[in-house]
Structure formats: structure tokens, C-alpha cells
Scaffold this active site. Structure first.
Site, PDB file in Angstrom:
ATOM      1  N   SER A   2       0.820  -1.212   0.000  1.00 23.22           N
ATOM      2  CA  SER A   2       0.000   0.000   0.000  1.00 23.22           C
ATOM      3  C   SER A   2       0.855   1.264   0.000  1.00 23.22           C
ATOM      4  CB  SER A   2      -0.899   0.026   1.241  1.00 23.22           C
ATOM      5  OG  SER A   2      -1.603  -1.177   1.382  1.00 23.22           O
TER       6      SER A   2
HETATM    7  N1  SAH Z   1       0.187  -5.098   4.178  1.00 22.98           N
HETATM    8  C1  SAH Z   1       0.815  -5.569   2.959  1.00 22.98           C
HETATM    9  C2  SAH Z   1      -0.085  -5.312   1.773  1.00 22.98           C
HETATM   10  C3  SAH Z   1      -0.263  -6.535   0.968  1.00 22.98           C
HETATM   11  S1  SAH Z   1      -1.522  -6.462  -0.268  1.00 22.98           S
HETATM   12  C4  SAH Z   1       2.194  -4.986   2.792  1.00 22.98           C
HETATM   13  O1  SAH Z   1       2.611  -4.153   3.588  1.00 22.98           O
HETATM   14  O2  SAH Z   1       2.875  -5.412   1.870  1.00 22.98           O
HETATM   15  C5  SAH Z   1      -2.814  -7.403   0.497  1.00 22.98           C
HETATM   16  C6  SAH Z   1      -2.494  -8.831   0.760  1.00 22.98           C
HETATM   17  O3  SAH Z   1      -3.684  -9.439   1.267  1.00 22.98           O
HETATM   18  C7  SAH Z   1      -2.077  -9.677  -0.442  1.00 22.98           C
HETATM   19  O4  SAH Z   1      -0.804 -10.198  -0.225  1.00 22.98           O
HETATM   20  C8  SAH Z   1      -3.149 -10.773  -0.506  1.00 22.98           C
HETATM   21  O5  SAH Z   1      -2.630 -12.026  -0.894  1.00 22.98           O
HETATM   22  C9  SAH Z   1      -3.632 -10.799   0.922  1.00 22.98           C
HETATM   23  N2  SAH Z   1      -4.936 -11.412   1.149  1.00 22.98           N
HETATM   24  C10 SAH Z   1      -6.081 -11.319   0.414  1.00 22.98           C
HETATM   25  N3  SAH Z   1      -7.056 -12.050   0.983  1.00 22.98           N
HETATM   26  C11 SAH Z   1      -6.530 -12.623   2.105  1.00 22.98           C
HETATM   27  C12 SAH Z   1      -7.022 -13.493   3.113  1.00 22.98           C
HETATM   28  N4  SAH Z   1      -8.286 -13.976   3.086  1.00 22.98           N
HETATM   29  N5  SAH Z   1      -6.199 -13.858   4.118  1.00 22.98           N
HETATM   30  C13 SAH Z   1      -4.924 -13.417   4.156  1.00 22.98           C
HETATM   31  N6  SAH Z   1      -4.386 -12.603   3.247  1.00 22.98           N
HETATM   32  C14 SAH Z   1      -5.174 -12.212   2.222  1.00 22.98           C
END
Ligand code: SAH
Length: 266
Positions: A111
Site C-alpha cells: 500500500s
Molecule cells: N500489508 C501488505 C499489503 C499486501 S496487499 C504490505 O505491507 O505489503 C494485500 C495482501 O492481502 C495480499 O498479499 C493478498 O494475498 C492478501 N490477502 C487477500 N485475501 C486474504 C485473506 N483472506 N487472508 C490473508 N491474506 C489475504
């Protein structure tokens, strides 16, 4: 072991940008206002004489966050401490401190700094928490960046990721930081993580059509959830849910653009 990206010494930090109004953290930006025309030209100094290091650009990012309205010093300091460039691929290191989301592989994104700061600030403003974040659950570890920021302001961070590849990557990214209060879990975050419950806060980096009941159930009384949620027009907005002894209080905030929340693991 994969080589971690180091910060390029020749990084262009945009000398034409206005000088910071206040300086936060261990910054090495100094201003020398000689004339009114020169007053806005920050002078970059490196103690080693080999060029700029990442703390300078990070301080600039933090200043920008403050200018954008992030007024929680605890959050700004946390954003100033965590080296975002360590969480992105080496090809993207030059963009690590720009206010932009970046690809982290497997179709997912880290993000924007502004969104990370905004969401954590919202958690800390929960009326039931008095600014104290105890155990926090993060849905979507991704590359681990936001977990590292959360670790600066929360007692314990449980961060869950459904994609094995990213879970492994986050583990690798976080290992050298030695954050004993961060626990990364491979699993489906739609089910929450009951082992760490009750949570004082839950933050999601992925947006679904509805808020999973497990999150509400695993939230402590006085706790707050901040997450993207699909709205009626098919767009996403940030939603804040406070759990009080009297029930749930919800507020829909600004439009956002997160990757989808998906069920199951892969
Ligand atoms: N906070 C992260 C942002 C990652 S983007 C950072 O700092 O990099 C959001 C993430 O949510 C993705 O990696 C995606 O795979 C994950 N995601 C989506 N649905 C999910 C679920 N049900 N449980 C766990 N992770 C999930």
C-alpha cells in the site's frame, strides 16, 4: 539466500521540492536560509561523504505525510523508522519512498505510505483504546512492510497471509529486523486468527464485499477494525468499526483501492 536491495547512494531526492517545515526522526536534511530565494532549497548532507542514505529520503516521505494531514507523531515516527526500500524488489528501490503503491509479486501490491499511515492512525484513535494498541491482527501480510510499521506502535502483531509465496517473502524481509512482537502466519485471514484473539485492533490490506464475522467475533470490546470494503457502486471505501459494550458502530470514510480479499489459501 536472495540478496536484499541496498539503498542507492546516488538517489535523486528532488532538490526543487520545498524545505520541510519540521524535522522528524534522525534526519540529515539541513536548511540554510541565506536569502528569501534560497530559503526553500534544502541542502543535503551526508556524514560519510559518499552521498545520500535512505534516512534522508525517508524523512522527506514522513514530512510529506505530515503535510498531507497525518498528525499522529507515533505513526510518523514509526514510518520514519521502517526502511520501506527493504521490502520491495531491487528494481523498485528508487520508488520506495514515493507515495505510491508498488507491486510485490503474485499480483499483489504494497500500500501507499499515506494509506498505511492513515489506517494505523485511525486504529490509534479508537475511543475505546486510549491510544494503546495491544494485540493487532493484520489481514494480508504481503511483503511484511505494514507489519513492521505496526510493530513500532503495537504490543503484538499477528499478520496473516493466504499466498505461500508472499508469506515466505515477508518472513525473509522481516527476519533481519528482529521484531520479536511480529508473528507471521500462513492462512486464510477471512477466518481471523483465533489463537491471538481478542484483538484490540484488526487492519485489513485487502477489501471484500462484506466484513467477515470472524473479525467482529475476535475483536475485543473497545477495539476497532479498519478495512477497505466494497460499496454499493462497486467501488471501495475505508470502513471503521468500533465494538462497544452497546454494539457495533460503523463509519464509512474515503474511497480507496485495495486488492481483493479472497478466501482460502494458495
Ligand atoms: N500489508 C501488505 C499489503 C499486501 S496487499 C504490505 O505491507 O505489503 C494485500 C495482501 O492481502 C495480499 O498479499 C493478498 O494475498 C492478501 N490477502 C487477500 N485475501 C486474504 C485473506 N483472506 N487472508 C490473508 N491474506 C489475504
Amino acid at each position: 539466500m536472495k540478496k536484499r536491495p541496498s539503498f542507492p547512494a546516488q538517489l535523486d531526492v528532488g532538490k526543487t521540492q520545498p524545505a520541510p517545515k519540521t524535522l522528524l526522526g534522525a534526519t540529515r536534511i539541513v536548511t540554510t536560509p541565506k536569502t528569501s530565494a534560497q530559503a526553500h532549497a534544502p541542502v543535503m548532507q551526508s556524514p560519510s561523504g559518499v552521498g545520500l542514505d535512505s534516512s534522508t529520503v525517508r524523512a522527506r516521505m514522513v514530512q510529506k505525510l505530515a503535510d498531507q494531514g497525518i498528525d499522529d507523531d507515533g505513526v510518523l515516527q514509526a514510518m520514519g523508522r521502517v526502511e520501506r526500500h527493504r521490502f520491495v524488489d531491487s528494481a523498485l528501490v528508487n520508488q520506495a519512498y514515493e507515495d505510491t503503491s508498488l507491486p510485490i509479486g503474485l499480483g499483489q501490491t504494497i500500500s501507499k505510505p499515506n494509506v498505511v499511515a492513515r489506517m494505523i492512525a485511525l486504529l490509534r484513535q479508537a475511543p475505546g483504546l486510549q491510544g494503546q494498541l495491544g494485540r493487532v491482527l493484520e489481514i494480508g501480510t504481503g511483503c511484511g512492510y505494514q507489519a513492521a510499521v505496526l510493530a513500532q506502535v503495537a504490543k503484538e502483531v499477528y499478520s496473516i497471509e493466504r499466498l505461500r509465496g508472499l508469506h515466505d517473502k515477508a518472513r525473509e524481509n522481516l527476519r533481519p529486523l528482529r521484531l520479536p512482537n511480529v508473528h507471521v502466519i500462513f492462512g486464510d485471514g477471512m477466518l481471523g486468527y483465533p489463537q491471538g484473539a481478542p484483538y484490540s485492533a484488526i487492519i485489513s490490506a485487502a477489501g471484500g464485499e462484506a466484513m467477515p464475522q470472524a473479525w467482529i467475533d475476535q475483536l475485543a470490546i473497545g477495539g476497532r477494525i479498519v478495512a477497505p470494503l466494497q460499496t454499493a457502486n462497486g467501488q471501495q471505501a475505508l470502513i471503521v468499526v468500533d465494538k462497544t459494550a452497546q454494539g457495533l458502530q460503523q463509519h464509512l470514510l474515503e474511497a480507496v483501492n485495495f486488492v481483493p480479499l479472497k478466501s482460502g489459501i494458495a
